[in-house]
Design an enzyme around this catalytic site. Sequence first.
Site, PDB file in Angstrom:
ATOM      1  N   GLU A 219      12.211  21.172   4.517  1.00  0.00           N
ATOM      2  CA  GLU A 219      10.844  22.076   4.316  1.00  0.00           C
ATOM      3  C   GLU A 219      10.293  22.433   5.778  1.00  0.00           C
ATOM      4  O   GLU A 219       9.238  22.371   5.976  1.00  0.00           O
ATOM      5  CB  GLU A 219       9.896  21.541   3.242  1.00  0.00           C
ATOM      6  CG  GLU A 219      10.615  21.618   2.146  1.00  0.00           C
ATOM      7  CD  GLU A 219       9.657  21.385   0.765  1.00  0.00           C
ATOM      8  OE1 GLU A 219       8.271  20.920   1.028  1.00  0.00           O
ATOM      9  OE2 GLU A 219      10.007  21.430  -0.245  1.00  0.00           O
TER      10      GLU A 219
ATOM     11  N   GLU B 243      16.255  20.386  -3.963  1.00  0.00           N
ATOM     12  CA  GLU B 243      15.068  20.026  -4.729  1.00  0.00           C
ATOM     13  C   GLU B 243      14.884  20.803  -5.790  1.00  0.00           C
ATOM     14  O   GLU B 243      14.736  22.156  -5.471  1.00  0.00           O
ATOM     15  CB  GLU B 243      13.795  19.790  -3.809  1.00  0.00           C
ATOM     16  CG  GLU B 243      13.743  18.597  -2.729  1.00  0.00           C
ATOM     17  CD  GLU B 243      12.423  18.300  -2.046  1.00  0.00           C
ATOM     18  OE1 GLU B 243      11.375  18.624  -2.474  1.00  0.00           O
ATOM     19  OE2 GLU B 243      12.608  17.877  -0.946  1.00  0.00           O
TER      20      GLU B 243
HETATM   21  O1  AHR Z   1       9.522  15.879  -4.101  1.00  0.00           O
HETATM   22  C1  AHR Z   1       8.147  15.807  -3.550  1.00  0.00           C
HETATM   23  C2  AHR Z   1       8.246  16.732  -2.389  1.00  0.00           C
HETATM   24  O2  AHR Z   1       8.212  18.139  -2.429  1.00  0.00           O
HETATM   25  C3  AHR Z   1       9.141  16.490  -1.098  1.00  0.00           C
HETATM   26  O3  AHR Z   1       8.642  15.582  -0.278  1.00  0.00           O
HETATM   27  C4  AHR Z   1       8.987  18.214  -0.296  1.00  0.00           C
HETATM   28  O4  AHR Z   1      10.127  18.110   0.365  1.00  0.00           O
HETATM   29  C5  AHR Z   1       8.583  18.951  -1.406  1.00  0.00           C
HETATM   30  O5  AHR Z   1       7.503  19.819  -1.174  1.00  0.00           O
END
Ligand code: AHR
Length: 503
Positions: free
Chosen positions: A175, A298
Amino acid sequence: MKRVTLKMDVERKKSRIAPEIYGQFSEHLGRCIYDGIYVGENSKIPNEKGIRKDVVDALRQVKLPVLRWPGGCFADEYHWRDGVGAKEKRKPIVNTTWGGVVETNHFGTHEFMELCQQIGCEPYIALNMGSGTVQEAADWIEYMTYDGDSELAGQRKENGQEKPWRLKYLGIGNESWGCGGSMRPEYYADTYRMYHTFCRDLSGNELFPVACGPNGDDYHWTDVIMPLLKDHAKAISLHYYTLPTGEWGHKGSATEFDEKEYYQTVEQTLRMEDILDRHLKIMDYHDPEQKVGLIVDEWGTWCDSEPGTNPCFLYQQNTMRDAIVAGINLNLFNKHSDRIIMANIAQMVNVLQAMILTEGAQMVKTPTYEVFAMYQGHQGATLVDSVIDQQWDGAGGVEVPVLSESVSVTEGEGGKNAVITLSNASLGETYQVAVNLPVNQRFAGKAKISLLTEDAHACNTFENPERVEASVRKEEWSGNRAMVTLPPCSVVSIECGVACDEA
Ligand code: AHR
């Protein structure tokens, strides 16, 4: 009860479903690593080298193929040297992203690699690009993968690992548009290229570098990075979470929601399809040969944290609604397996849409875990042509398409083995699905039908750990049509043989 048709053709083969689509994500966040996975060698909780046996057993049962670590946002504040060597000498740090709690660093590179080895999965390591240095990143790779007599390889040996580990998947930044450094895509792409230059393949180890891709529907990010990175990255990653209400400020409870919010959750999940299609279109425009894959590293539901828990620990219960979210997403990933080469649910234990929840020595498998178990036959199989008559349902002005499906085949000794997975997100309607094959194909032998269905709010608790569990039955299927019933709020998987007449 309404009747619908699912048409499938096992001879119209599409893409291989990468097992890695069934990957998971574990971060130093809340009780994911400590408590959830690592309890230490002196714990009374049964463990091997400090790693919970119950959790490893559960993950082996779903054939977990790949595990991402150490974050997430934590990755960009993780300094690997803090987590190697004698435990009593490891440096405690502040986990500034996730609650300002002390991170002991007792779970580091060696423990992560040990975990992957116990599970039998590939490691996927996210490098610190945000607060680390290129040198630190290059050193970590050398520490892990070099087989010669360098100082860093020597340190690894002193710390107990004689042979280098094999490391394939390497995320360069996480991110980077947000918690990983608030970078602009142009700056990120240049920084990525510099890091990538120094991430060397050593001692025959071949890295598979993954660039930080977009945040949900940020198409601009993809459009800028693709021409700059297509010759330097094997894949880009996408993060997209299902927020029940669609709002970050008030995401909604994991267990208390009305029908409207339930259908909103389905609606938010279904946005994934459009997001995938549009990013893939941009990727294909810049990379017509499709050399760069897409990794959804994610995904999952993100609800308000459970009342009474530390809000920074992102602990939430997991209900039948989450099973529907998982069923839809995994069918979508299967259907896009020509371009999606991996996906990692967030997260593995005790965080967000968790596969597993733990409390002391207790462990429960969540409804989401059940779905992964039911879909595991897709891993490594070939997606085939299938289509279902779509139906709509909703509440409070929210209407969504409720049926989702994907079908894959593997070649068996006596013919083809098909896996059909379906979900019905309707809260009120039962669908009777006529599963149709072309005239030259027929079902052969017993079909194993697994059904997961419950009230949308139902969950597995430590008091009642098996409330949401798949029931399994076998039915004789023959001819080129078979019937299966999808009750309201259900996920179904069918494993069956299919014979084809010679052309
Ligand atoms: O999964 C929780 C958080 O979500 C992670 O650390 C981040 O990459 C995303 O914003």
